[in-house]
Write a protein that holds these residues in place. Sequence first.
Motif, PDB file in Angstrom:
ATOM      1  N   PHE A 179       0.829  -1.209   0.000  1.00 48.07           N
ATOM      2  CA  PHE A 179       0.000   0.000   0.000  1.00 48.07           C
ATOM      3  C   PHE A 179       0.861   1.256   0.000  1.00 48.07           C
ATOM      4  O   PHE A 179       0.687   2.141  -0.845  1.00 48.07           O
ATOM      5  N   TRP A 180       1.807   1.345   0.934  1.00 46.31           N
ATOM      6  CA  TRP A 180       2.565   2.572   1.083  1.00 46.31           C
ATOM      7  C   TRP A 180       3.523   2.829  -0.062  1.00 46.31           C
ATOM      8  O   TRP A 180       3.656   3.960  -0.544  1.00 46.31           O
ATOM      9  N   TYR A 181       4.191   1.793  -0.536  1.00 46.14           N
ATOM     10  CA  TYR A 181       5.161   2.066  -1.604  1.00 46.14           C
ATOM     11  C   TYR A 181       4.466   2.374  -2.922  1.00 46.14           C
ATOM     12  O   TYR A 181       4.943   3.194  -3.711  1.00 46.14           O
ATOM     13  N   MET A 182       3.279   1.777  -3.145  1.00 53.57           N
ATOM     14  CA  MET A 182       2.514   2.129  -4.342  1.00 53.57           C
ATOM     15  C   MET A 182       1.959   3.554  -4.227  1.00 53.57           C
ATOM     16  O   MET A 182       1.900   4.292  -5.209  1.00 53.57           O
ATOM     17  N   PHE A 183       1.575   3.949  -3.016  1.00 51.97           N
ATOM     18  CA  PHE A 183       1.081   5.310  -2.794  1.00 51.97           C
ATOM     19  C   PHE A 183       2.173   6.337  -3.112  1.00 51.97           C
ATOM     20  O   PHE A 183       1.939   7.308  -3.841  1.00 51.97           O
ATOM     21  N   PHE A 184       3.370   6.129  -2.579  1.00 53.02           N
ATOM     22  CA  PHE A 184       4.469   7.062  -2.819  1.00 53.02           C
ATOM     23  C   PHE A 184       4.900   7.059  -4.285  1.00 53.02           C
ATOM     24  O   PHE A 184       5.249   8.107  -4.838  1.00 53.02           O
ATOM     25  N   LEU A 185       4.857   5.900  -4.918  1.00 57.87           N
ATOM     26  CA  LEU A 185       5.183   5.819  -6.349  1.00 57.87           C
ATOM     27  C   LEU A 185       4.203   6.653  -7.167  1.00 57.87           C
ATOM     28  O   LEU A 185       4.596   7.371  -8.092  1.00 57.87           O
ATOM     29  N   LEU A 186       2.935   6.536  -6.830  1.00 60.98           N
ATOM     30  CA  LEU A 186       1.899   7.282  -7.546  1.00 60.98           C
ATOM     31  C   LEU A 186       2.135   8.778  -7.414  1.00 60.98           C
ATOM     32  O   LEU A 186       2.034   9.530  -8.392  1.00 60.98           O
ATOM     33  N   VAL A 187       2.470   9.224  -6.210  1.00 62.92           N
ATOM     34  CA  VAL A 187       2.765  10.639  -5.972  1.00 62.92           C
ATOM     35  C   VAL A 187       3.964  11.093  -6.801  1.00 62.92           C
ATOM     36  O   VAL A 187       3.950  12.173  -7.409  1.00 62.92           O
ATOM     37  N   LEU A 188       5.006  10.255  -6.844  1.00 62.01           N
ATOM     38  CA  LEU A 188       6.220  10.595  -7.599  1.00 62.01           C
ATOM     39  C   LEU A 188       5.938  10.727  -9.094  1.00 62.01           C
ATOM     40  O   LEU A 188       6.379  11.686  -9.740  1.00 62.01           O
ATOM     41  N   TYR A 189       5.198   9.774  -9.652  1.00 59.13           N
ATOM     42  CA  TYR A 189       4.911   9.820 -11.090  1.00 59.13           C
ATOM     43  C   TYR A 189       3.968  10.984 -11.430  1.00 59.13           C
ATOM     44  O   TYR A 189       4.128  11.632 -12.460  1.00 59.13           O
ATOM     45  N   PHE A 190       3.001  11.240 -10.545  1.00 52.57           N
ATOM     46  CA  PHE A 190       2.095  12.363 -10.769  1.00 52.57           C
ATOM     47  C   PHE A 190       2.870  13.681 -10.729  1.00 52.57           C
ATOM     48  O   PHE A 190       2.667  14.562 -11.576  1.00 52.57           O
ATOM     49  N   GLY A 191       3.762  13.810  -9.757  1.00 55.79           N
ATOM     50  CA  GLY A 191       4.586  15.011  -9.658  1.00 55.79           C
ATOM     51  C   GLY A 191       5.477  15.191 -10.869  1.00 55.79           C
ATOM     52  O   GLY A 191       5.617  16.310 -11.393  1.00 55.79           O
ATOM     53  N   TYR A 192       6.051  14.095 -11.349  1.00 58.96           N
ATOM     54  CA  TYR A 192       6.915  14.158 -12.529  1.00 58.96           C
ATOM     55  C   TYR A 192       6.125  14.630 -13.756  1.00 58.96           C
ATOM     56  O   TYR A 192       6.604  15.459 -14.537  1.00 58.96           O
TER      57      TYR A 192
END
Length: 282
Positions: A179-192
């Motif tokens: 859950f947490w690592y997918m959440f942070f990944l999503l934030v990173l890709y959205f920010g990029y």
Amino acid sequence: MVFVWIALVSVYGILKGVRDVIKKKAMEKNTAMEVLFFYTLLSFLFVTPEAKGALSMDMHYIGYIMIKSVIIFIAWMCSFKAISKLPIGFFGIMDMSRVIFASVLGMAVLHETVTGVKLIGMALVLVGLMLVNLKKEGSSEKTKALYIILVLVSCLMNTISELLDKILMQHMESGQLQFWYMFFLLVLYFGYMLVTRTKINFKTLKTNYWILILSVLFVIGDKALFIACSLEDSTVIAMTLIKQCSVLITIIGGRLVFKEKHTLYRILCAAVIIAGIMVAVV
């Protein structure tokens, strides 16, 4: 318990090979960034039922999960770019170089033992990797070298991530980590995508069902891998070696799906590497 984690890692390896083929198919309709973002988004939605357990986790480890997410962010950016440009069979074999990185990190960080037999196995892996690079792949050597570097960076990043998996899974459940690592990944890709102003072609995305399949296989594979990491008998080196069964899928998939050439030669190179893996594991 030994057979349990071996079976789980084998499932991960097989699904990884299938995913690599599907990634290339998905990028026939959409860009690497589009596939990456929506693949991550769907994967996160699949693990949202784990939210309750994730919120009750010991938050002392959240920083380490964030680091893992950044590492995977870099790894996937590199691997998707390489997959979009290299033959998938060739990529699959080069991806096996993570065996070398895993062995070095396993010894240095987790103090996993490496015997003389395992060193012979790793030497065979290196020989197989060098052999596959002797065959021309239809692109200039300079271009090929660039994407090989991306594959190697991806392998290194993935290996560091696997090392963190082994450590983190001693302190949490698989669903919490997912859950947490997918959440942070999503934030990173959205920010990029916001920073780079990446355009999204929703018209082709709606018909690109490969992304949905990719997400389902990813969630299942990662679940199996995290459970394997939580078992005490499993080691980073052995798990990385077993995962390389994925190469057979990528070579066969490259031939059947993308009509790639040099299949027999790649199988021979992979056989040398797999022989090295068998020597190291046995």
